[in-house]
Design an enzyme around this catalytic site. Sequence first.
Site, PDB file in Angstrom:
ATOM      1  N   GLU A   1       0.814  -1.223   0.000  1.00 57.63           N
ATOM      2  CA  GLU A   1       0.000   0.000   0.000  1.00 57.63           C
ATOM      3  C   GLU A   1       0.844   1.268   0.000  1.00 57.63           C
ATOM      4  OE1 GLU A   1      -0.766  -2.605   1.953  1.00 57.63           O
ATOM      5  OE2 GLU A   1      -2.838  -3.134   1.469  1.00 57.63           O
TER       6      GLU A   1
ATOM      7  N   HIS B   1      -9.075  -4.779  11.144  1.00 54.43           N
ATOM      8  CA  HIS B   1      -9.713  -4.739   9.825  1.00 54.43           C
ATOM      9  C   HIS B   1     -11.034  -3.976   9.818  1.00 54.43           C
ATOM     10  CE1 HIS B   1      -6.716  -7.584   8.695  1.00 54.43           C
ATOM     11  NE2 HIS B   1      -7.266  -7.892   7.544  1.00 54.43           N
TER      12      HIS B   1
END
Lengths: 332, 370
Positions: free
Chosen positions: A66, A135
């Site tokens: 990322e 998450h």
Amino acid sequence: MTVATKERVIEFRDALREAMSEEMRVDKRVFLLGEEVAQYNGAYKVSKGMLDEFGPRRFIDTPISESGFSGMAIGAAMRGLRPIVEFMSWSFSLVAADPILNNAPKMLYMSGGQFGCPIVFRGNDGAGGQLASTHSWCVESLYANVPGLKMAIPYDAYDAKGLLKTAIRDDNPVFFLESERLLSTKGHVPEEEYTIEFGKALIRREGTDCTIISFGRPLHFCLEAAEELAKEGISCEVVDGRTIRPLDIETMITSVKKTNACVVVDQSWPFASVGSEIASQIHRYCFDDLDNHVHRVHSDDVPTPYAYNLEQAYLPNSHKICEAVRSATYNI
Amino acid sequence: MLNMAEIDTTETTPPLTQKRAKAPLPDSPILLGWLRQMMLIREFEVRTMQAYQNRQIGGFCHIYIGQEAVAVGSIAAVNPDDPVVLAYRDHGHALARGMDPKYCMAEMFGKIGGCAKGKGGSMHMFDAEHYLYGGHGIVGAQTPLGTGLAFATKYEDEVIGEGKSDKVTLCYLGDGAINQGAFYEAMNLAGLFDIPVIFVLENNRYSMGTAIERGTTMAHALHAKSEAHGIEHAIVDGKNVMNMYQDFKPIADWCREESRPFFVEAQTYRYKGHSMSDPRKYRTKMEEEMEEQDDCIASLSTFLQEHHDVEPDAIKQLGRQVKSQVRQAVEWSNQSPETPLDELYTDVYTDVWGPFKGTSKPEMLQDENE
């Protein structure tokens, strides 16, 4: 309310895909990159089939990297390309914090107006369903603190398409926060071209006794609560902010001046949050209009738990919103 | 080759330590130009230190003295429209790239005449006319950006222009950045996607006060860092501008032609501290004196006198020219108005909304457009 000229009903994810596809067709500078977006058809099938139309040069599978691919996309945006970066989850954007917070929103300023950053970061934000704390991030409060970025949170398919098209055309970095829990919801989306201007809140339900302000998925619970409260004779006005930067505080103020009560529902944590910011502004601008202090409903101030019952207890829901409205309107 | 499936993994391992023939040296006018640039950078940095001590410059300030040959030799080896992106020790590259020293100095003075209207300061030199995409303050942060700039040039040429990629991006970093994760992600993406970016490592042997072998594995064999990503590596002499250019030019040409990344390790030395506040207790005076004997300006100056019959007076004349140019830059910066408070709310967004006032270009670009 928005007016669909044709009664075409599609899923939220299809609306996102249409927005990207339409913009990619008219502007070759637009391309998409992210994890599993192309060959896998998207982890959540938002980008299904787009590889076939646009090919691997404009529809790019990245490794799980990322920080690297966000920074790469920002470099490309500095040259005037218009990347769309898909985060499989905004939770994963945290490892890209330096590029997305230090580079994208500050480039125009630090370069004295020389280099902008026309980029869209998009993906799932918020609790999905028992994904536990790493998450389940709601990044809106964390990231909305940073000047230089714009932030949009669509609630339905119509807004998903209209706001995403606006995001792609914007010359500034846009953080576009979707909800996994909304991707399969269906809504009217006209065939015709349309966009939705940023900074224009939408009254999703009109009412006279209490204003409920929210963004994205929690609006579902706000509307549920409003329905429930109507049975008790409490009339709620539900305001969908749509974008957090720019924030349409005027529409919110106008509503609160009418109802004299306000509940803010924000799925992020309470401390130093979007909810606390809106409450602060409402207190400031509606000081003489409020019959009670602004009430707030957030996720609880703890890491997101895994266990189903704990997660449900932790998230905003219609019960919590009903309680807050009853309290704000002295109906306890 | 942007689709992983299209990549033949046997092809992602290039021959890694190819010997390349040195580029020929250009004629003496060009060499004199390099000498002038290096002298300009050095003089500029001397005056920068003075101005810092006079508190005309604030914040962090990193001096490039000793490393001039790296910027001048490598930038001479690419085209004026090839993108360049930098770390925070960036004044030298900005000048080598062609930024007028007055805009660079005024930026550090925090004046409206600065290249970024005084909003970036010493670590953030940007110049759109010269394809300079900034100095960047966070160590290693510029490496994914450099990969992205090169991704963009290739995309512009091949996807939008439907032609052949013909640019190469220079992405400079210090030896401290080779321990940042961002750099490895940047290299992996560049290697994977065939991105024409050259990571120019300016190995001055110290990341702030940490000697390279105290901070990284394989300090004696940094090629291992890039070979892991299928990226070729070369060591070049960053203390001699002729060596720097002659070894760098063939690499830049190859990257442009083949659309591939490269990892160049320019071995150099910074004469001054990491920043203005560094007392340099981590190295010896003797080491500094030894290193300074092998000086890029002195060596080119000697070469020109011995091999091109350049008179010592001509070099003295260059010295007077750059002194005068830098003195004028300082005067200009002194006279440039303070950045007006109105500028606080410009350049936050391109558009006007809420308290934000849109954007405007710095004086530097307005001048050049006339």
